[in-house]
Design a protein around this motif. Structure first.
Motif, PDB file in Angstrom:
ATOM      1  N   ILE A  80       0.869  -1.167   0.000  1.00 29.68           N
ATOM      2  CA  ILE A  80       0.000   0.000   0.000  1.00 29.68           C
ATOM      3  C   ILE A  80       0.915   1.229   0.000  1.00 29.68           C
ATOM      4  N   SER A  81       0.515   2.256  -0.708  1.00 33.19           N
ATOM      5  CA  SER A  81       1.324   3.478  -0.711  1.00 33.19           C
ATOM      6  C   SER A  81       1.132   4.205   0.620  1.00 33.19           C
ATOM      7  N   THR A  82       2.067   5.066   0.945  1.00 33.46           N
ATOM      8  CA  THR A  82       1.932   5.862   2.170  1.00 33.46           C
ATOM      9  C   THR A  82       0.669   6.701   2.115  1.00 33.46           C
ATOM     10  N   ALA A  83       0.391   7.309   0.961  1.00 33.49           N
ATOM     11  CA  ALA A  83      -0.807   8.144   0.818  1.00 33.49           C
ATOM     12  C   ALA A  83      -2.076   7.325   1.057  1.00 33.49           C
ATOM     13  N   ASP A  84      -2.161   6.129   0.469  1.00 31.72           N
ATOM     14  CA  ASP A  84      -3.343   5.283   0.659  1.00 31.72           C
ATOM     15  C   ASP A  84      -3.447   4.798   2.103  1.00 31.72           C
ATOM     16  N   PHE A  85      -2.317   4.491   2.723  1.00 28.69           N
ATOM     17  CA  PHE A  85      -2.327   4.069   4.119  1.00 28.69           C
ATOM     18  C   PHE A  85      -2.863   5.186   5.021  1.00 28.69           C
ATOM     19  N   LEU A  86      -2.372   6.410   4.807  1.00 29.21           N
ATOM     20  CA  LEU A  86      -2.835   7.531   5.637  1.00 29.21           C
ATOM     21  C   LEU A  86      -4.313   7.820   5.401  1.00 29.21           C
ATOM     22  N   GLU A  87      -4.773   7.638   4.186  1.00 31.47           N
ATOM     23  CA  GLU A  87      -6.198   7.833   3.896  1.00 31.47           C
ATOM     24  C   GLU A  87      -7.040   6.770   4.607  1.00 31.47           C
ATOM     25  N   LYS A  88      -6.556   5.545   4.614  1.00 27.95           N
ATOM     26  CA  LYS A  88      -7.303   4.432   5.207  1.00 27.95           C
ATOM     27  C   LYS A  88      -7.187   4.383   6.730  1.00 27.95           C
ATOM     28  N   GLU A  89      -5.990   4.558   7.249  1.00 28.03           N
ATOM     29  CA  GLU A  89      -5.750   4.348   8.686  1.00 28.03           C
ATOM     30  C   GLU A  89      -5.405   5.621   9.453  1.00 28.03           C
ATOM     31  N   PRO A  97      -4.061   7.503  13.866  1.00 25.68           N
ATOM     32  CA  PRO A  97      -4.677   8.828  13.724  1.00 25.68           C
ATOM     33  C   PRO A  97      -3.597   9.904  13.599  1.00 25.68           C
ATOM     34  N   ILE A  98      -3.738  10.740  12.595  1.00 22.90           N
ATOM     35  CA  ILE A  98      -2.724  11.760  12.340  1.00 22.90           C
ATOM     36  C   ILE A  98      -3.417  13.034  11.862  1.00 22.90           C
ATOM     37  N   ARG A  99      -2.930  14.167  12.354  1.00 23.12           N
ATOM     38  CA  ARG A  99      -3.511  15.449  11.953  1.00 23.12           C
ATOM     39  C   ARG A  99      -3.279  15.693  10.463  1.00 23.12           C
ATOM     40  N   GLU A 100      -4.185  16.444   9.860  1.00 22.75           N
ATOM     41  CA  GLU A 100      -4.109  16.718   8.423  1.00 22.75           C
ATOM     42  C   GLU A 100      -2.805  17.429   8.050  1.00 22.75           C
ATOM     43  N   ASP A 101      -2.364  18.387   8.873  1.00 24.18           N
ATOM     44  CA  ASP A 101      -1.115  19.095   8.560  1.00 24.18           C
ATOM     45  C   ASP A 101       0.090  18.155   8.602  1.00 24.18           C
ATOM     46  N   MET A 102       0.045  17.163   9.483  1.00 25.31           N
ATOM     47  CA  MET A 102       1.134  16.184   9.546  1.00 25.31           C
ATOM     48  C   MET A 102       1.108  15.263   8.337  1.00 25.31           C
ATOM     49  N   LYS A 103      -0.087  14.905   7.851  1.00 32.57           N
ATOM     50  CA  LYS A 103      -0.197  14.079   6.644  1.00 32.57           C
ATOM     51  C   LYS A 103       0.492  14.783   5.482  1.00 32.57           C
ATOM     52  N   GLN A 104       0.240  16.089   5.367  1.00 30.13           N
ATOM     53  CA  GLN A 104       0.823  16.839   4.270  1.00 30.13           C
ATOM     54  C   GLN A 104       2.351  16.885   4.360  1.00 30.13           C
ATOM     55  N   LYS A 105       2.884  16.967   5.581  1.00 29.83           N
ATOM     56  CA  LYS A 105       4.343  16.965   5.754  1.00 29.83           C
ATOM     57  C   LYS A 105       4.934  15.612   5.384  1.00 29.83           C
ATOM     58  N   VAL A 106       4.247  14.551   5.745  1.00 31.95           N
ATOM     59  CA  VAL A 106       4.732  13.203   5.421  1.00 31.95           C
ATOM     60  C   VAL A 106       4.764  12.989   3.917  1.00 31.95           C
ATOM     61  N   LEU A 107       3.756  13.492   3.238  1.00 27.40           N
ATOM     62  CA  LEU A 107       3.631  13.265   1.795  1.00 27.40           C
ATOM     63  C   LEU A 107       4.377  14.271   0.936  1.00 27.40           C
ATOM     64  N   ALA A 108       4.912  15.324   1.571  1.00 26.70           N
ATOM     65  CA  ALA A 108       5.601  16.381   0.800  1.00 26.70           C
ATOM     66  C   ALA A 108       6.923  15.909   0.243  1.00 26.70           C
TER      67      ALA A 108
END
Length: 108
Positions: A80-89, A97-108
């Motif tokens: 699974i891609s990191t993006a799909d994992f964060l969307e799912k889990e 659980p991860i804040r939206e701003d942290m998701k963006q930093k992980v995927l940047a």
């Protein structure tokens, strides 16, 4: 090795910062560990690979070197891609659980 209790479990890793041969060997080892532990492997976001960087492309994908998304490969190793994992889990009731701003930093 693996306990099959019906819940999906994951394995993540960080790509080696060395040359291609170090990256290749560590990736092949993580494939074996994920299969032995019956885990879905979370692939890291696309990034430049040392000595394989190109001005034309933004990072290399592991799928350029391994047939990750073929039926043959997926029968043996779920990915699974990191993006799909964060969307799912990564939601409030997800496994990570991860804040939206942290998701963006992980995927940047």
């Amino acid at each position: 090795f693996a306990v099959k209790d019906g819940t999906e479990k994951y394995l993540s890793f960080e790509m080696d910062v060395g040359g291609w041969n170090n990256i290749r060997m560590s990736l092949e080892n993580i494939f074996i560990i994920a299969v032995a532990m019956n885990r879905t492997l979370i692939l890291p976001p696309d990034q430049d690979i040392y000595l394989l960087m190109s001005k034309k492309s933004k990072g290399r994908k592991f799928g350029q070197f391994y047939p990750l998304h073929t039926e043959y490969f997926q029968k043996r190793l779920r990915t699974i891609s990191t993006a799909d994992f964060l969307e799912k889990e990564g939601q409030v009731h997800g496994k990570l659980p991860i804040r939206e701003d942290m998701k963006q930093k992980v995927l940047a």
